[in-house]
Design a protein around this motif. Structure first.
Motif, PDB file in Angstrom:
ATOM      1  N   ARG A  13    -103.045  48.823 -25.941  1.00  0.00           N
ATOM      2  CA  ARG A  13    -101.617  49.438 -26.215  1.00  0.00           C
ATOM      3  C   ARG A  13    -100.696  48.964 -25.118  1.00  0.00           C
ATOM      4  NH1 ARG A  13     -98.432  52.144 -23.882  1.00  0.00           N
ATOM      5  NH2 ARG A  13     -99.585  51.887 -22.098  1.00  0.00           N
ATOM      6  N   TYR A  14     -99.418  48.823 -25.591  1.00  0.00           N
ATOM      7  CA  TYR A  14     -98.328  48.476 -24.704  1.00  0.00           C
ATOM      8  C   TYR A  14     -97.289  49.077 -25.156  1.00  0.00           C
ATOM      9  CZ  TYR A  14     -96.632  44.913 -27.584  1.00  0.00           C
ATOM     10  OH  TYR A  14     -95.839  44.123 -28.494  1.00  0.00           O
ATOM     11  N   ALA A  15     -96.111  48.956 -24.264  1.00  0.00           N
ATOM     12  CA  ALA A  15     -94.752  49.619 -24.790  1.00  0.00           C
ATOM     13  C   ALA A  15     -94.446  48.458 -25.746  1.00  0.00           C
ATOM     14  CB  ALA A  15     -93.975  50.147 -23.843  1.00  0.00           C
ATOM     15  N   LYS A  17     -91.719  46.123 -27.614  1.00  0.00           N
ATOM     16  CA  LYS A  17     -90.029  45.924 -27.413  1.00  0.00           C
ATOM     17  C   LYS A  17     -89.539  45.579 -28.853  1.00  0.00           C
ATOM     18  CE  LYS A  17     -90.209  46.627 -23.077  1.00  0.00           C
ATOM     19  NZ  LYS A  17     -89.886  48.197 -22.689  1.00  0.00           N
ATOM     20  N   GLN A  70     -81.512  49.933 -28.581  1.00  0.00           N
ATOM     21  CA  GLN A  70     -82.947  49.296 -28.421  1.00  0.00           C
ATOM     22  C   GLN A  70     -83.405  49.146 -29.866  1.00  0.00           C
ATOM     23  OE1 GLN A  70     -85.369  50.961 -24.941  1.00  0.00           O
ATOM     24  NE2 GLN A  70     -84.138  52.329 -25.190  1.00  0.00           N
ATOM     25  N   GLN A  72     -86.203  49.035 -31.270  1.00  0.00           N
ATOM     26  CA  GLN A  72     -87.281  49.762 -31.859  1.00  0.00           C
ATOM     27  C   GLN A  72     -86.824  50.887 -32.939  1.00  0.00           C
ATOM     28  OE1 GLN A  72     -86.558  48.908 -28.529  1.00  0.00           O
ATOM     29  NE2 GLN A  72     -88.540  49.178 -27.348  1.00  0.00           N
ATOM     30  N   TYR A 139     -94.170  66.595 -23.319  1.00  0.00           N
ATOM     31  CA  TYR A 139     -94.713  65.316 -22.883  1.00  0.00           C
ATOM     32  C   TYR A 139     -96.387  65.383 -23.157  1.00  0.00           C
ATOM     33  CZ  TYR A 139     -90.338  63.571 -21.200  1.00  0.00           C
ATOM     34  OH  TYR A 139     -89.120  62.800 -21.016  1.00  0.00           O
ATOM     35  N   MET A 142     -96.682  64.058 -26.595  1.00  0.00           N
ATOM     36  CA  MET A 142     -96.384  62.647 -26.543  1.00  0.00           C
ATOM     37  C   MET A 142     -97.599  61.898 -26.031  1.00  0.00           C
ATOM     38  SD  MET A 142     -93.092  60.513 -25.152  1.00  0.00           S
ATOM     39  CE  MET A 142     -93.395  60.331 -23.583  1.00  0.00           C
ATOM     40  N   THR A 157     -93.896  52.961 -28.791  1.00  0.00           N
ATOM     41  CA  THR A 157     -92.829  52.826 -27.747  1.00  0.00           C
ATOM     42  C   THR A 157     -92.610  54.249 -27.422  1.00  0.00           C
ATOM     43  OG1 THR A 157     -92.110  50.924 -28.510  1.00  0.00           O
ATOM     44  CG2 THR A 157     -90.998  51.520 -26.689  1.00  0.00           C
ATOM     45  N   PRO A 158     -92.924  54.615 -26.359  1.00  0.00           N
ATOM     46  CA  PRO A 158     -92.388  56.049 -25.801  1.00  0.00           C
ATOM     47  C   PRO A 158     -91.132  55.547 -25.174  1.00  0.00           C
ATOM     48  CG  PRO A 158     -93.911  55.184 -24.445  1.00  0.00           C
ATOM     49  CD  PRO A 158     -93.989  54.216 -25.200  1.00  0.00           C
ATOM     50  N   MET A 159     -90.166  56.349 -25.458  1.00  0.00           N
ATOM     51  CA  MET A 159     -88.800  56.194 -25.127  1.00  0.00           C
ATOM     52  C   MET A 159     -87.802  57.310 -24.777  1.00  0.00           C
ATOM     53  SD  MET A 159     -87.913  53.497 -28.336  1.00  0.00           S
ATOM     54  CE  MET A 159     -86.638  52.832 -27.543  1.00  0.00           C
ATOM     55  N   GLU A 160     -87.351  57.097 -23.318  1.00  0.00           N
ATOM     56  CA  GLU A 160     -86.300  57.994 -22.738  1.00  0.00           C
ATOM     57  C   GLU A 160     -85.128  57.521 -22.665  1.00  0.00           C
ATOM     58  OE1 GLU A 160     -88.145  59.169 -19.332  1.00  0.00           O
ATOM     59  OE2 GLU A 160     -88.480  60.939 -19.658  1.00  0.00           O
ATOM     60  N   GLY A 161     -84.992  56.361 -23.261  1.00  0.00           N
ATOM     61  CA  GLY A 161     -83.797  55.459 -23.128  1.00  0.00           C
ATOM     62  C   GLY A 161     -82.682  55.774 -24.097  1.00  0.00           C
ATOM     63  N   LYS A 200    -100.781  44.245 -17.616  1.00  0.00           N
ATOM     64  CA  LYS A 200    -100.608  45.380 -17.336  1.00  0.00           C
ATOM     65  C   LYS A 200    -100.373  45.551 -15.798  1.00  0.00           C
ATOM     66  CE  LYS A 200    -101.948  48.552 -21.067  1.00  0.00           C
ATOM     67  NZ  LYS A 200    -100.629  48.422 -21.581  1.00  0.00           N
ATOM     68  N   ARG A 202    -100.532  48.163 -12.880  1.00  0.00           N
ATOM     69  CA  ARG A 202    -101.134  49.331 -12.509  1.00  0.00           C
ATOM     70  C   ARG A 202    -101.524  49.153 -11.031  1.00  0.00           C
ATOM     71  NH1 ARG A 202     -98.950  49.849 -16.831  1.00  0.00           N
ATOM     72  NH2 ARG A 202     -99.933  51.218 -18.681  1.00  0.00           N
TER      73      ARG A 202
END
Ligand SMILES: Cc1cc2nc3c(=O)[nH]c(=O)nc-3n(C[C@H](O)[C@H](O)[C@H](O)COP(=O)(O)O)c2cc1C
Length: 213
Positions: A13-15, A17, A70, A72, A139, A142, A157-161, A200, A202
């Protein structure tokens, strides 16, 4: 599921783009993803959330410019907007209590104590406190969605933008008591999304995990 498979899914998993606009999530998978939202835990079990599956492509076109453009938003197979309850009134608590009685076959009177406790702790709490608390619950849902998707090999993609007030206007939420807090786009990564090749980042285990012995 074996630990190794879970680890692999979490690393996979990755966000995303850039989504592949031609690949769509099946109805069966979508159903499992929505179940993960439904089955997420919330404080007191009160579920101060709602999940909008934005199916209308025109609405997604409208949401894109208020989401920092964006890609997505329009390229992903699906978009889910997570809503939280801005205020929790006695009517909402009653709705929940009625549901508990219905699902568990319990007489309403047997839930009076629980209802009173919810009114004292939630309905009578300062509005700002409840707002933040309610957002936090969203959240949690989410997180469940993101992990479930990863286990199904579905990208997210989790998004707050984005601009929540514009989302609330476009999604006609004004006056409903529901407000947008975050969105998740879901689908399948584009072969050309270079972000899938990045390592990643971290913090080390030492920095993140401490044992109280
Ligand atoms: C709450 C939240 C909001 C985020 N908003 C955006 C966003 O608007 N656009 C985006 O491309 N990525 C967004 N991200 C993705 C993060 O940048 C990404 O998860 C983080 O850099 C870690 O990388 P990874 O998810 O690929 O492991 C968001 C992540 C979270 C958890």
């Amino acid at each position: 599921m074996a630990n190794k498979q879970i680890q692999e899914a979490l690393e996979w998993r990755y966000a995303v783009k850039k989504f592949d606009p031609n690949k769509k999530i099946s109805d069966k998978d979508l159903n499992t993803l929505l179940e993960s939202l439904k089955l997420a835990p919330s404080s007191y079990g009160i579920q101060p959330w709602k999940f909008l599956v934005v199916e209308n492509p025109q609405v997604r076109e409208e949401l894109k410019p208020v989401s920092w453009n964006q890609s997505q938003i329009t390229d992903a197979s699906h978009q889910i907007v997570l809503l939280y309850r801005d205020t929790i009134d006695e009517a909402f608590v009653q709705k929940y209590i009625n549901r508990v009685a219905e699902v568990r076959g319990a007489p309403l009177e047997s839930l009076n104590g629980y209802k009173e406790m919810l009114i004292n702790n939630v309905v009578k709490a300062p509005e700002e406190k409840i707002r933040t608390w309610s957002q936090r619950q969203a959240y949690i849902a989410m997180g469940f969605l993101l992990e479930t998707a990863a286990l199904l090999k579905i990208d997210t993609t989790p998004m707050e933008g984005f601009s929540p007030s514009d989302y609330d206007r476009i999604l006609k939420l004004e006056g409903s008591g529901w407000k947008s807090i975050a969105t998740v786009t879901l689908g399948y990564r584009h072969a050309e999304d270079s972000f899938q090749n990045l390592k990643k980042v971290r913090f080390s285990d030492d920095a993140l995990i401490e044992y109280v012995k």
